[in-house]
Design an enzyme around this catalytic site. Structure first.
Site, mmCIF file in Angstrom:
data_model
loop_
_atom_site.group_PDB
_atom_site.id
_atom_site.type_symbol
_atom_site.label_atom_id
_atom_site.label_comp_id
_atom_site.label_asym_id
_atom_site.label_seq_id
_atom_site.Cartn_x
_atom_site.Cartn_y
_atom_site.Cartn_z
ATOM 1 N N ASP A 10 0.842 -1.195 0.000
ATOM 2 C CA ASP A 10 0.000 0.000 0.000
ATOM 3 C C ASP A 10 0.876 1.244 0.000
ATOM 4 O O ASP A 10 1.889 1.303 0.711
ATOM 5 C CB ASP A 10 -0.873 0.060 1.254
ATOM 6 N N HIS B 214 -3.151 5.507 -0.517
ATOM 7 C CA HIS B 214 -4.286 4.599 -0.333
ATOM 8 C C HIS B 214 -5.186 5.050 0.812
ATOM 9 O O HIS B 214 -6.405 4.882 0.756
ATOM 10 C CB HIS B 214 -3.766 3.180 -0.075
#
Length: 223
Positions: A70, A74
């Protein structure tokens, strides 16, 4: 031992192939994603034929499919996309910590046995057989991430789909990652990896506007 023999023995030891653990799940149409996210699909765009010398696939997938990293983007608008983050956290010494059958959250007590001389990266094995299912999995308590941040780690990884529970709306553990500048890997496969220290290699793609990237994550023994 003579000098030539000693040199040969030293060279042979250095040349020994270090064991590698592939800690990435397969990617195909069976890969699970968050409900409503883009499912994996693949088709032939070009096909070997008298007029075409190659096969070329077209692949569609969420960047959160399989083992992935991630980006801060995000969970926070205006933060870095995955192609802009420093690669150093994804490469280097790490510790695999077993916290099997710990319930819905990895709490500080579940990792307390393995915090001495901690390397900068930590991977948590929570299940005996990793699953990508969003129906039921172990996430990480925010307090655990806060504790690890005091140990100067740069990356946390887990063998489940997310560091937060599937139903979470405010993502407190992701917010801890942002607060402490930690990078994260999710959906790892640590089934066959003994607890201990390794070298991690799990580089994300240089996707300049993406909020995540698939990785081919491996562990290599240190010596």
């Amino acid at each position: 031992m003579t000098e030539p023999a000693a040199h040969f023995a030293s060279h042979a030891a250095a040349a020994r192939t270090l064991r590698i653990w592939d800690i990435s799940p397969p990617l195909d149409e069976r890969s699970e994603v968050f409900p409503g996210d883009t499912a994996y699909s693949q088709e032939l765009h070009f096909s070997l034929s008298p007029g075409c010398p190659v096969n070329v696939n077209r692949i569609t997938l969420s960047p959160h499919t399989g083992a992935h990293a991630d980006a801060p983007l995000h969970y926070a608008s205006g933060e870095a996309a995955i192609g802009a983050v420093d690669l150093q956290p994804y490469l280097g010494p790490c510790r695999v910590i077993h916290c099997l059958d710990c319930g819905p959250l990895v709490e500080p007590a579940h990792i307390a046995h393995a915090l001495e001389n901690l390397p900068p990266r930590v991977l948590l094995r929570t299940s005996r057989t990793a699953s990508q299912s969003w129906a039921s999995f172990t996430a990480i308590a925010p307090a655990t991430l806060a504790l690890l941040a005091t140990k100067n780690i740069v990356l946390i990884g887990i063998d489940t789909p997310s560091v937060d529970p599937a139903a979470s709306q405010n993502l407190p553990s992701h917010q801890q990652l942002l607060r402490h500048g930690l990078r994260v890997l999710e959906n790892l496969v640590l089934d066959d990896v003994p607890e201990g220290d390794y070298e991690l290699i799990a580089l994300p793609l240089k996707l300049m506007r993406a909020d995540a990237s698939p990785v081919r994550a491996i562990l290599r023994e240190l010596s």
